[in-house]
Motif scaffolding. Sequence first.
Motif, PDB file in Angstrom:
ATOM      1  N   GLY A  17       7.637   2.055   0.870  1.00  0.00           N
ATOM      2  CA  GLY A  17       7.549   0.599   0.713  1.00  0.00           C
ATOM      3  C   GLY A  17       6.640  -0.050   1.740  1.00  0.00           C
ATOM      4  N   PRO A  18       6.883   0.199   3.035  1.00  0.00           N
ATOM      5  CA  PRO A  18       5.983  -0.366   4.050  1.00  0.00           C
ATOM      6  C   PRO A  18       4.548   0.145   3.932  1.00  0.00           C
ATOM      7  CG  PRO A  18       8.057   0.300   5.049  1.00  0.00           C
ATOM      8  CD  PRO A  18       8.072   0.801   3.633  1.00  0.00           C
ATOM      9  N   ALA A  19       4.372   1.410   3.565  1.00  0.00           N
ATOM     10  CA  ALA A  19       3.017   1.954   3.401  1.00  0.00           C
ATOM     11  C   ALA A  19       2.307   1.256   2.248  1.00  0.00           C
ATOM     12  CB  ALA A  19       3.077   3.461   3.166  1.00  0.00           C
ATOM     13  N   LEU A  20       3.042   0.995   1.171  1.00  0.00           N
ATOM     14  CA  LEU A  20       2.454   0.279   0.033  1.00  0.00           C
ATOM     15  C   LEU A  20       2.054  -1.130   0.444  1.00  0.00           C
ATOM     16  CD1 LEU A  20       1.723   0.083  -2.973  1.00  0.00           C
ATOM     17  CD2 LEU A  20       4.086  -0.650  -3.397  1.00  0.00           C
ATOM     18  N   THR A  21       2.893  -1.798   1.208  1.00  0.00           N
ATOM     19  CA  THR A  21       2.573  -3.158   1.656  1.00  0.00           C
ATOM     20  C   THR A  21       1.308  -3.168   2.515  1.00  0.00           C
ATOM     21  OG1 THR A  21       4.897  -3.778   1.591  1.00  0.00           O
ATOM     22  CG2 THR A  21       3.444  -5.160   2.928  1.00  0.00           C
ATOM     23  N   ARG A  22       1.210  -2.223   3.444  1.00  0.00           N
ATOM     24  CA  ARG A  22       0.010  -2.149   4.284  1.00  0.00           C
ATOM     25  C   ARG A  22      -1.232  -1.905   3.429  1.00  0.00           C
ATOM     26  NH1 ARG A  22       3.712   0.745   7.507  1.00  0.00           N
ATOM     27  NH2 ARG A  22       2.953   2.743   6.680  1.00  0.00           N
ATOM     28  N   TYR A  23      -1.118  -0.995   2.482  1.00  0.00           N
ATOM     29  CA  TYR A  23      -2.249  -0.703   1.596  1.00  0.00           C
ATOM     30  C   TYR A  23      -2.643  -1.944   0.798  1.00  0.00           C
ATOM     31  CZ  TYR A  23      -4.677   0.610  -2.608  1.00  0.00           C
ATOM     32  OH  TYR A  23      -5.575   0.629  -3.642  1.00  0.00           O
ATOM     33  N   ARG A  24      -1.669  -2.636   0.224  1.00  0.00           N
ATOM     34  CA  ARG A  24      -1.958  -3.812  -0.605  1.00  0.00           C
ATOM     35  C   ARG A  24      -2.679  -4.890   0.207  1.00  0.00           C
ATOM     36  NH1 ARG A  24       2.554  -6.452  -3.683  1.00  0.00           N
ATOM     37  NH2 ARG A  24       0.777  -7.214  -4.846  1.00  0.00           N
TER      38      ARG A  24
END
Length: 131
Positions: free
Chosen positions: A25-32
């Motif tokens: 979840g946090p990795a996806l947020t950073r990527y987005r």
Amino acid sequence: MSTGRPTPPAPTGARARRLREASLGPALTRYRVMAIITGVFLLVVTVQLVVREVFGPEILGSWVAIAHGWIYIVYLVTVVDMWSRLRWGPARLAGLVLAGVVPFVSFVVEHRVTREVRALLRQLAEQRDGA
């Protein structure tokens, strides 16, 4: 330097899977966030290049292109982070890397990656709750 304490073993099995799932979840947020910022700066650079070719003088100066270069490096870090966590193949990595250099593509790829990762997270949650 050793502290004399034994190193705890790396998590395996279900514990490792839970840790990886929790970090998606946090990795996806950073990527987005970085995909959107990179895409916006790439559009600004593109507009600046078109305006310079049509009208002559640069409006914003070269700092925009330099900023985009540094932002793109941070974007690459988030891409490699997502890629390694999801264990995607090299073709997916190449697609994500190229998405940051083609105008508008970063927005399309970000949307698709977000949809795919959220579906995966839902599936993992259903498996965890059902098991």
